[in-house]
Each structure stands twice: as structure tokens, then as C-alpha cells.
Design an enzyme around this catalytic site. Structure first.
Site, PDB file in Angstrom:
ATOM      1  NE  ARG A 126      -0.578  -0.165   4.995  1.00 57.06           N
ATOM      2  CZ  ARG A 126      -0.207  -1.306   5.557  1.00 57.06           C
ATOM      3  NH1 ARG A 126      -0.386  -2.455   4.912  1.00 57.06           N
ATOM      4  NH2 ARG A 126       0.361  -1.322   6.764  1.00 57.06           N
ATOM      5  CE1 TYR A 127       1.881   3.142   4.479  1.00 56.63           C
ATOM      6  CE2 TYR A 127       2.870   1.002   4.937  1.00 56.63           C
ATOM      7  CZ  TYR A 127       2.057   2.052   5.318  1.00 56.63           C
ATOM      8  OH  TYR A 127       1.428   2.035   6.527  1.00 56.63           O
ATOM      9  CB  THR A 128       5.890   0.109  -2.938  1.00 58.71           C
ATOM     10  OG1 THR A 128       5.000  -1.001  -3.123  1.00 58.71           O
ATOM     11  CG2 THR A 128       6.725  -0.112  -1.691  1.00 58.71           C
TER      12      THR A 128
END
Length: 746
Positions: A126-128
Site C-alpha cells: 500500500r506504500y510502494t
């Protein structure tokens, strides 16, 4: 009710449990082998990797597109093509994005995608963000050009490609690892330009051997710049058989006396290497190192500094030791097991892999050309119909205006096909302008020229080969780079022996009667005057260097050895030898020896047999030691006598007072055994053993000898000793009265 149950039972299939489980396990095995763990020779990908790349291309995530959250990509992969765990799918995606894991990454990542120290330290999906790399175009560029077969996805609502139309052998370029059921694969990465040249050579010379191809592909090429030190003969064997191993070691240079490591082997963690060096340093196994530190930063991603203690340290020897004992040198298993064009897994050599890929590539190009030819012919067919309509425009307009069903009328009036008639009817009015005829004829000419070129390629094998060669060469030029991992001939790494690593200091090793051992610094030690445990006392001492090994003999004729520097300090009372060694039950330690390895001893049993043995032959690393002196029933080992003078004579005295003197040179030198008879003892084989060999001594020319019996002693001068001279194995002569119960020799 009973009739209903019987009816249902008749519809069931009855099979033996053995057959059912065998088939179920076989089906599972084939699924894991073919659809999960092994790559295909065509595109070098496993199914999950193929689906990730295809899903990203469907999302429009080309190399020039904006980045998109990785969670979106993983969601599409799971929902449309790969109904498995999201973490496993994301890990496969991360691996394709890590430049230190893949030689030519397929995914361009933004964010935390892990580091060489910890490849698993990547951020959550969900961050990359991610998109495809330009290199991925080699795998996906022709997927919509009729080059691949399609299959339904898991729920039958979509279609996915069985393979991707790779323009280069990605299997060798990026390598892969996988564990299936009963088989595994380990393929190392290679250099793109080298593999491309090998493909071109094999395309032009189908009879080329593995040796010929290795002129272009001399070995693997890792993402890291460490040196490949595997010999060329081993690499040839690897590429001939499809299996073997490759060794890669770190690169270093000397700067102002310091050793600077600038490159690590593939998949080696720098922090792990420093931990391994620190463990040896703290255990005082690296006395030649003064300090070591990590100076890595953004400018120098790998920079580890080792500071030698002085400029006299042999840097090559030190690094050879570190290569052998740390991850600064790593060995990689190679097992080129993959799924071939026939759909079956097998281990292939270098030539077979490239040959099958070229077959696959040739078929792909042929299908691409045929697909384009079909499109060109279809377009020419439509243009022919449009031109007929244009040349008869007034009639066409009249038919369209007056007829309820103009299509069959047009087909009959102008001999058009259904496709041509539909195309004419769907043509917009503005395309019927006056200059449209010129455009139609220009497009027809252009397409006719392309048609002729495509037909020539499809009908000429040599021309097709030239096209494939040119495409491979162009792709290699665009996407290739220089070799990163140099192939260097180096001597095999060897660890420094512990005795070399420990300082060489004089020590005195003290053994007590109860088998307790300790080591005191120096040789000026009063071993007998040390404190001992209650009921214990001094037995023997050996003076040697701390870098040497000390030897112990037990009463059963077995020898043992331990490094002197590992023994406990003499500041305490030591520790029992049985904690480090494993003597037979009931055995006790009788002697401790330490000297140069070439030192010789007279080793004998109280049964009257013995031989000469070198100290080197008494060394035994196993805890259980080794049998050296063979004993008869009830016999025990005597204290060994060091052979300092080869010309000396050996004195043997029995408990009954018989003494024999003979040249020590009459004894054989042996590594083990029973030995020869030293002195005749009538009761040596008797069960009561009334008489035994009590002591041995060596006397040189001019020496005197003292015989001890209780509190009395008898000194025999050189002239007196001549009376006892005799042949080895004889009975000897009886000592004077009062000395017929001998305790020993002084």
C-alpha cells in the site's frame, strides 16, 4: 429408506485408498512443477511472474506511464489471473524490481523495495508504487500481435497468455530459483550482450557445440561486481551437464595499508559479513587484525575497511582465510531444470536452452509476420471494395437511397464480399471526397509492398533467420550493458589453522593422577608444587608452545590430542580431561607429551613389548582418540621415554629384579601396533602376571643408572652396566640381593 440409500451408493465411485492418494499426489506434483515452481524456456518466467507482468501491461503501466500503487497491481493479478495469497504475489513482484536480485529488473519500483543487506525489508504494497521497466518491453511488446496462445483464466471470464513472446532468452538473463515436488531449479543470471551473441552464432551455425558457445558466454554475470573464481574447466562442465556450482568472492584493494572491500558476492548481506568477522575477532581468532569498520554510504554503497595490525601482515593470506570462513566468498548451486517446448521438465545444457529458445523465437516471429500479413491482406481486400465503390459512386449512392437492403444488391452488382459491402456502407461521406482515390491507391501500393515483403520472409527460411538475427542484435544494443562480474583465476580459499592464529608462547601443561588438566605460562613452573584437589596429586608435565598440540596417553594404549592454547589456566585446579575427551570406560590417563612433531619416543607396555613412535603419529583429533599401542590382556602402558640420542642403549628392568641393556636402534619405528619383545618375562602371558616390566630408561655412553627398591637405591656405573648388556628380548641378569623387588629407575 433402505432402497434410497442403496440407490445413492450405486452412484458412488469406489476406489482403493492407495490408488486415490497416489493419483491425487501425482496431480498435485504436476501442478506444482508445471504451474508454479519451474520456468518455461520460452520466456523464462513462472506463471505468477508472467501474470504480474501481463496485468501491469493491461493496466497501462508501461515504462513511460505514471507510477501506480503496487496494491492496485496485486489486486488485479489476484482478482483476474492468480487466485493465491497476496503476500506471495507481492514478494514475486518485489523480486523482479530489486536491481540487486535481478540482473535486468522487470519492474520499476518507487519507494522502499528492500536493500542488499535485507532484501525482505521492503515496505507494504500500500506504500510502494510501480510500473514496468523498458526491459520488460522485450517480453510484452509483441503479445497483441498474434504471437501467443491464449487460455481462460481461473474463472473463465478472461483470457491470459500461456507464454510471453520474449525477444531475448530471459531465462538465462535473469535466472531463477524454484523448488517443486521431487525437483528444483537454480539458474544463474547472464550478460545480455554475451547471450545475444551466442544466440546469433547458434542461429547461423546450428552445429555449434557448447565449447563454441562458451566463447561468447564464458560464465554467469551477477548483478554485483564480485569476482567469479570458478575455473574455466568447471564452468565448461557446468554448461555441458546443466548442473554444478559457481563460486563468487568479494573484491578488495589495499589503500594506505588498509584492506578495503568494494564489492560483495551476489545476495550477500554486508552486515552479516561484519558479524562473522566480529565473531572471529572477539574469539581472538584474528590476531592480525587491529580494527574493522563499515564506511558504506550513497557514494560508495559497499566499502568495508579492515585494518591489519602491522605492515608485516600477509594480506593475501588473511583475505584467503576470510574468504574461506565468511560469506565474502559464496558458492551457488546450478541446476538448469526447466520446462521445455514439449511441456515436460528436464535439465538442459547451454546449447539445448539456446536451441529451444531459438525454435520458440522463430515460431513467434513467424506468427507475428503471419498475423501482420493477414491484417494487410484484409485491409487490401477492403480497399479493393472501397475503390470499386468510389469508381461507381453514383450507382452506389442510388442503391443505398432506393433499396431497403442495399448490402446484397451491392454484393451482386459489384461482386463484393460481405466484409467489403459492410465497409462501403460504413464509410463516412467525407471519405468520398475527390482526392480519396489517390489516397486509396497510395495506401494500396504501400500495403502491397509490405505484403510482398512479408510473403518473402515467410517463404524464405534464410531471410527469416536474418530478420531474427537483426532483431536480436538491435535489442542487445539497446538493452545490453557491459559485464559486471569479472571471471578471474584465483587460488582456492584456505582457512588459517588455529595454531597459526594463536600466539606462540611457552606453556607448561600439567596432568594430575585423577586426569585433571591445566596450562601454566612459561617453562619455569614447579608443576609438582601446584595445589591439587583433595586425594589428587601431580602425575606429569609437558613443556611446549601454546601454538602446539599436547598429547595424552591412557592406560589402554589410546592417544589423544588437544590444542595447548585451549586448555584452562593453571591459576585454578583445571578441569577433567573426560569433559573434552572420550576414553574407554575404566581407562585412566598415564602420560602427557608435548614437543616437536618429529620427536621420537619409546612406547612400551608392562608386558615387555614396545617400539619407537613419532609424536606426530600420536596426534588424534577425534574425542575418542586412536589406538596406538596394542596391549595383551591385563597389560598397561608405561611412561614413554623420549629418544634424545639415537646411539643410546635402552635399559629394561622387571619387577622381579631382572635388568637388560641393549641398543635402542634394535627397536622398529612404527605408527601403531604391539611392538617387539624388549625383555623376556616368563609370566607375561599368565593370568596372575607375577612379573611385569616396571620401567625403561635410556643411557648414553658414560652415563650411570640408579635402580630404586623401596627406600634404597643402587647406582650402576658405566662399567657395572656392561654386565647387563645382551640381545633384545633376552631374560637379562638378576640384580644383587635386596633389589629383586624393583620400584623404578632414577
Amino acid at each position: 429408506m433402505l432402497e434410497t440409500l442403496t440407490h445413492h451408493a450405486e452412484g458412488l465411485e469406489r476406489r482403493p485408498l492407495k490408488d486415490f492418494t497416489e493419483k491425487a499426489y501425482l496431480d498435485y506434483s504436476m501442478y506444482v512443477i508445471l504451474d508454479r515452481a519451474l520456468p518455461h524456456v520460452g520466456d523464462g518466467l513462472k506463471p505468477v511472474q508472467r501474470r504480474i507482468l501481463y496485468a501491469m501491461s493491461e493496466l497501462g503501466l508501461s515504462a513511460s506511464a505514471k507510477f501506480k500503487k503496487s496494491a492496485r497491481t496485486v489486486g488485479d493479478v489476484l482478482g483476474k489471473f492468480h487466485p493465491h495469497g497476496d503476500s506471495a504475489c507481492y514478494e514475486a513482484m518485489v523480486l523482479m524490481a530489486q536491481p540487486f536480485s535481478y540482473r535486468y529488473p522487470l519492474v520499476d519500483g518507487q519507494g522502499n523495495w528492500g536493500s542488499p543487506d535485507d532484501p525482505k525489508s521492503f515496505a507494504a504494497m500500500r506504500y510502494t508504487e510501480s510500473r514496468l521497466t523498458p526491459y520488460a518491453e522485450l517480453l510484452l511488446g509483441e503479445v497483441d500481435q498474434g504471437t501467443v496462445d491464449w487460455q481462460p483464466n481461473f474463472d473463465g471470464t478472461l483470457e491470459e497468455p500461456r507464454l510471453l513472446p520474449a525477444r531475448l532468452p530471459n531465462l538465462l538473463l535473469n535466472g531463477t530459483t524454484g523448488i517443486a515436488v521431487g525437483m528444483a531449479t537454480d539458474i544463474l543470471p547472464h550478460n545480455l550482450r554475451e547471450v545475444a551473441r551466442a544466440c546469433v552464432h547458434l542461429l547461423e551455425h546450428p552445429e555449434a557445440t557448447v565449447e563454441d558457445l562458451m566463447r561468447f558466454v564464458p560464465g554467469p554475470d551477477f548483478p554485483t561486481t564480485g569476482e567469479i573464481v570458478t575455473t574455466s574447466d568447471d564452468l565448461l562442465k557446468l554448461y555441458l551437464t546443466g548442473g554444478g556450482s559457481v563460486r563468487q568472492r568479494a573484491r578488495y584493494e589495499v589503500e594506505r595499508g588498509d584492506i578495503v572491500i568494494t564489492a560483495l558476492p551476489y545476495q550477500v548481506s554486508g552486515s552479516r559479513v561484519l558479524e562473522q568477522i566480529a565473531a572471529q575477532f572477539n574469539a581472538k581468532k584474528l590476531p592480525m587484525i587491529e580494527d574493522f569498520r563499515d564506511e558504506s554510504d550513497h557514494e560508495y554503497p559497499t566499502r568495508f575497511v579492515i585494518v591489519p595490525r602491522s605492515n608485516r601482515v600477509d594480506v593475501e593470506r588473511l583475505m584467503s582465510h576470510l574468504f574461506a570462513t565468511t560469506d565474502l566468498e559464496r558458492s551457488y548451486r546450478v541446476n538448469m531444470n526447466l520446462i521445455g517446448l514439449n511441456g515436460r521438465p528436464r535439465v538442459m545444457n547451454l546449447r539445448e536452452i539456446l536451441s529451444e529458445w531459438l525454435t520458440c523465437r522463430t515460431e513467434t516471429v513467424r506468427r507475428r509476420l503471419q498475423h501482420r500479413l493477414d491484417k494487410v491482406l484484409e485491409r487490401l481486400h477492403l480497399l479493393d471494395g472501397l475503390l470499386i465503390a468510389f469508381l461507381n459512386l453514383d450507382e452506389v449512392i442510388r442503391i443505398v437511397r432506393t433499396e431497403d437492403e442495399p448490402r446484397p444488391i451491392l454484393m451482386a452488382r459489384f461482386a463484393l464480399s460481405e466484409a467489403q459491402a459492410d465497409y462501403v456502407l460504413n464509410t463516412r461521406l467525407r471519405q468520398l471526397a475527390r482526392l480519396e482515390e489517390m489516397k486509396i491507391r497510395a495506401e494500396q501500393a504501400e500495403l502491397a509492398q509490405e505484403r510482398d515483403g512479408l510473403q518473402r520472409l515467410l517463404g524464405n527460411e534464410q531471410a527469416l533467420k536474418h530478420l531474427i538475427r537483426d532483431e536480436i542484435t538491435a535489442d542487445a544494443e539497446q538493452y545490453g550493458d557491459a559485464r559486471r562480474s569479472p571471471l578471474v583465476a584465483r587460488a582456492a580459499a584456505a582457512a588459517i589453522d588455529e595454531t597459526e592464529l594463536s600466539p606462540s608462547e611457552p606453556v607448561t601443561v600439567v596432568l594430575s593422577e585423577k586426569g585433571w588438566i591445566r596450562a601454566a605460562k612459561g617453562h619455569e613452573v614447579d608443576a609438582a608444587g601446584l595445589s591439587y584437589r583433595s586425594g589428587d596429586r601431580f602425575l606429569g608435565a609437558a613443556r611446549l608452545r601454546s601454538s602446539q598440540s599436547v598429547v595424552f596417553l591412557d592406560s589402554t594404549g589410546r592417544s589423544y590430542s588437544l590444542p595447548a592454547h585451549t586448555l584452562p589456566s593453571a591459576r585454578g585446579q583445571g578441569e577433567p580431561l573426560t569433559g573434552r575427551l572420550d576414553p574407554p570406560p575404566g581407562a585412566r590417563f598415564v602420560a602427557v607429551l608435548g614437543d616437536a612433531l618429529e620427536t621420537r619416543y619409546v612406547l612400551a607396555s608392562d608386558a615387555g613389548y614396545g617400539f619407537i613412535v613419532r609424536l606426530e603419529d600420536l596426534l588424534a583429533k577425534p574425542k575418542a582418540g586412536k589406538a596406538v599401542l596394542t596391549l595383551s590382556q591385563g597389560a598397561e602402558v608405561l611412561l614413554p621415554v623420549p629418544l634424545t640420542d639415537p646411539a643410546a642403549r635402552l635399559v629394561a628392568v622387571t619387577s622381579a629384579g631382572y635388568l637388560l641393556l641393549f641398543p635402542v636402534s634394535d627397536l622398529p619405528e612404527m605408527p601403531r601396533g604391539k611392538g617387539n619383545k624388549l625383555i623376556g618375562i616368563p609370566s607375561a602371558k599368565a593370568a596372575n602376571r607375577e612379573e611385569t616390566l616396571i620401567a625403561l630408561a635410556l643411557v648414553s655412553a658414560g652415563d650411570s643408572l640408579t635402580v630404586l627398591a623401596g627406600k634404597r637405591g643402587l647406582t650402576l656405573k658405566p662399567a657395572d652396566l656392561e654386565v647387563y648388556q645382551g640381545e633384545r628380548g633376552r631374560r637379562g641378569r638378576l640384580l644383587p640381593r635386596g633389589f629383586q623387588r624393583v620400584d623404578g629407575l632414577g
